[in-house]
Motif scaffolding. Structure first.
Motif, PDB file in Angstrom:
ATOM      1  N   CYS A   1      -5.147   4.670  -4.716  1.00 25.76           N
ATOM      2  CA  CYS A   1      -3.867   5.068  -4.698  1.00 25.76           C
ATOM      3  C   CYS A   1      -3.557   6.418  -5.090  1.00 25.76           C
ATOM      4  O   CYS A   1      -2.638   7.174  -4.604  1.00 25.76           O
ATOM      5  CB  CYS A   1      -2.878   3.918  -5.482  1.00 25.76           C
ATOM      6  SG  CYS A   1      -1.056   4.143  -4.919  1.00 25.76           S
TER       7      CYS A   1
ATOM      8  N   THR B   1      -4.835  -1.053  -8.101  1.00 24.96           N
ATOM      9  CA  THR B   1      -4.846  -0.205  -6.860  1.00 24.96           C
ATOM     10  C   THR B   1      -6.188   0.010  -6.296  1.00 24.96           C
ATOM     11  O   THR B   1      -7.133  -0.514  -6.921  1.00 24.96           O
ATOM     12  CB  THR B   1      -4.235   1.224  -7.215  1.00 24.96           C
ATOM     13  OG1 THR B   1      -4.932   1.678  -8.364  1.00 24.96           O
ATOM     14  CG2 THR B   1      -2.805   1.086  -7.967  1.00 24.96           C
TER      15      THR B   1
ATOM     16  N   ILE C   1       4.905  -1.288   2.438  1.00 24.77           N
ATOM     17  CA  ILE C   1       5.053  -0.129   1.554  1.00 24.77           C
ATOM     18  C   ILE C   1       5.008  -0.537   0.065  1.00 24.77           C
ATOM     19  O   ILE C   1       5.758  -1.420  -0.124  1.00 24.77           O
ATOM     20  CB  ILE C   1       6.152   0.962   2.015  1.00 24.77           C
ATOM     21  CG1 ILE C   1       5.669   2.172   1.453  1.00 24.77           C
ATOM     22  CG2 ILE C   1       7.316   0.318   1.883  1.00 24.77           C
ATOM     23  CD1 ILE C   1       4.494   3.095   2.042  1.00 24.77           C
ATOM     24  N   LEU C   2       4.288   0.053  -0.714  1.00 30.15           N
ATOM     25  CA  LEU C   2       4.509  -0.192  -2.093  1.00 30.15           C
ATOM     26  C   LEU C   2       5.798   0.664  -2.581  1.00 30.15           C
ATOM     27  O   LEU C   2       6.102   1.892  -2.546  1.00 30.15           O
ATOM     28  CB  LEU C   2       3.180   0.481  -3.102  1.00 30.15           C
ATOM     29  CG  LEU C   2       3.149   0.300  -4.292  1.00 30.15           C
ATOM     30  CD1 LEU C   2       3.141  -1.159  -4.656  1.00 30.15           C
ATOM     31  CD2 LEU C   2       2.119   1.271  -5.152  1.00 30.15           C
ATOM     32  N   THR C   3       6.509  -0.218  -3.472  1.00 26.94           N
ATOM     33  CA  THR C   3       7.788   0.044  -3.735  1.00 26.94           C
ATOM     34  C   THR C   3       7.974   0.425  -5.286  1.00 26.94           C
ATOM     35  O   THR C   3       6.954  -0.114  -6.000  1.00 26.94           O
ATOM     36  CB  THR C   3       8.977  -0.755  -3.528  1.00 26.94           C
ATOM     37  OG1 THR C   3       8.742  -1.951  -4.327  1.00 26.94           O
ATOM     38  CG2 THR C   3       9.104  -0.976  -1.798  1.00 26.94           C
TER      39      THR C   3
ATOM     40  N   ASP D   1      -7.844   0.600 -11.078  1.00 26.35           N
ATOM     41  CA  ASP D   1      -8.140   1.320  -9.985  1.00 26.35           C
ATOM     42  C   ASP D   1      -9.215   0.583  -9.344  1.00 26.35           C
ATOM     43  O   ASP D   1     -10.569   1.043  -9.991  1.00 26.35           O
ATOM     44  CB  ASP D   1      -7.927   2.771  -9.648  1.00 26.35           C
ATOM     45  CG  ASP D   1      -8.092   3.201  -8.324  1.00 26.35           C
ATOM     46  OD1 ASP D   1      -7.279   2.773  -7.362  1.00 26.35           O
ATOM     47  OD2 ASP D   1      -9.013   3.963  -7.958  1.00 26.35           O
TER      48      ASP D   1
ATOM     49  N   ASP E   1      -2.507   9.465  -7.118  1.00 26.47           N
ATOM     50  CA  ASP E   1      -1.203  10.037  -7.773  1.00 26.47           C
ATOM     51  C   ASP E   1       0.139   9.584  -6.836  1.00 26.47           C
ATOM     52  O   ASP E   1       1.226   9.752  -7.346  1.00 26.47           O
ATOM     53  CB  ASP E   1      -0.862  11.680  -7.682  1.00 26.47           C
ATOM     54  CG  ASP E   1      -1.884  12.085  -8.648  1.00 26.47           C
ATOM     55  OD1 ASP E   1      -2.514  11.289  -9.672  1.00 26.47           O
ATOM     56  OD2 ASP E   1      -2.504  13.197  -8.588  1.00 26.47           O
ATOM     57  N   THR E   2      -0.037   8.786  -5.666  1.00 26.27           N
ATOM     58  CA  THR E   2       1.251   8.539  -5.146  1.00 26.27           C
ATOM     59  C   THR E   2       1.640   7.189  -5.762  1.00 26.27           C
ATOM     60  O   THR E   2       2.704   6.689  -5.238  1.00 26.27           O
ATOM     61  CB  THR E   2       0.876   8.216  -3.824  1.00 26.27           C
ATOM     62  OG1 THR E   2      -0.232   7.058  -3.378  1.00 26.27           O
ATOM     63  CG2 THR E   2       0.284   9.381  -3.018  1.00 26.27           C
ATOM     64  N   CYS E   3       1.067   6.454  -6.345  1.00 25.99           N
ATOM     65  CA  CYS E   3       1.531   4.924  -7.182  1.00 25.99           C
ATOM     66  C   CYS E   3       2.308   5.455  -8.350  1.00 25.99           C
ATOM     67  O   CYS E   3       2.013   6.286  -9.011  1.00 25.99           O
ATOM     68  CB  CYS E   3       0.342   4.198  -7.474  1.00 25.99           C
ATOM     69  SG  CYS E   3      -0.373   3.438  -6.005  1.00 25.99           S
TER      70      CYS E   3
ATOM     71  N   GLY F   1       0.973  -1.072   0.110  1.00 24.83           N
ATOM     72  CA  GLY F   1       0.081  -0.115   0.140  1.00 24.83           C
ATOM     73  C   GLY F   1       0.793   1.375  -0.006  1.00 24.83           C
ATOM     74  O   GLY F   1       2.014   1.176   0.256  1.00 24.83           O
ATOM     75  N   SER F   2       0.196   2.327  -0.498  1.00 29.91           N
ATOM     76  CA  SER F   2       0.981   3.653  -0.482  1.00 29.91           C
ATOM     77  C   SER F   2       1.078   4.173   0.913  1.00 29.91           C
ATOM     78  O   SER F   2       1.946   5.101   1.300  1.00 29.91           O
ATOM     79  CB  SER F   2       0.320   4.606  -1.317  1.00 29.91           C
ATOM     80  OG  SER F   2      -1.178   4.712  -1.010  1.00 29.91           O
ATOM     81  N   ALA F   3      -0.010   3.703   1.695  1.00 26.92           N
ATOM     82  CA  ALA F   3       0.333   4.246   3.048  1.00 26.92           C
ATOM     83  C   ALA F   3      -0.437   3.158   4.125  1.00 26.92           C
ATOM     84  O   ALA F   3      -1.294   3.230   4.746  1.00 26.92           O
ATOM     85  CB  ALA F   3      -0.847   5.706   3.482  1.00 26.92           C
TER      86      ALA F   3
END
Length: 121
Positions: free
Chosen positions: A66, A63, A49-51, A80, A68-70, A20-22
């Motif tokens: 997620c 997603t 954490i998503l790398t 999505d 714009d953070t992905c 996940g992004s967070a």
């Protein structure tokens, strides 16, 4: 829950990564309970954490909010899935989310592996 369904339905036909992004500190205990009700044990999983590397190494990236953070890479399949966030929800809501995720995973599997059926209907 999506990772649990994908592993359950696809077996070893698809490599699954979940992140996940967070991510939270622990898996939602109500999600664990809802998945246990259908015979899927996700208790050993931990939020990660998503790398960038995980996305880069994947063919399909699913997603769930997620935004714009992905990281985005050309040539990858992105979807999505807009779902109710099960965090803080009661078991009835989480069951509905669980069942919606299963339906989406079944559709995804049919698209990724069109010549094979899930290992369990």
């Amino acid at each position: 829950m999506a990772q649990g369904w994908l592993r359950h339905l696809a077996g070893d036909r698809i490599e699954v990564r979940s992140a996940g992004s967070a991510p939270g500190d622990a898996i939602n205990p109500v999600a664990v309970q809802a998945m246990a009700e259908v015979g899927i044990d996700i208790t050993a999983e931990r939020p990660k954490i998503l790398t960038v590397e995980a996305v880069q190494d994947s063919d399909a990236v699913i997603t769930m909010g997620c935004g714009d953070t992905c990281p985005i890479f050309p040539g990858k399949r992105y979807e999505d899935w807009e779902l109710t966030d099960p965090a803080g929800q009661g078991i009835d809501v989480v069951r509905r989310v669980r069942d919606e995720i299963r339906a989406r995973v079944e559709t995804l599997l049919a698209e990724l592996l069109p010549d094979t059926a899930p290992t369990e209907a």
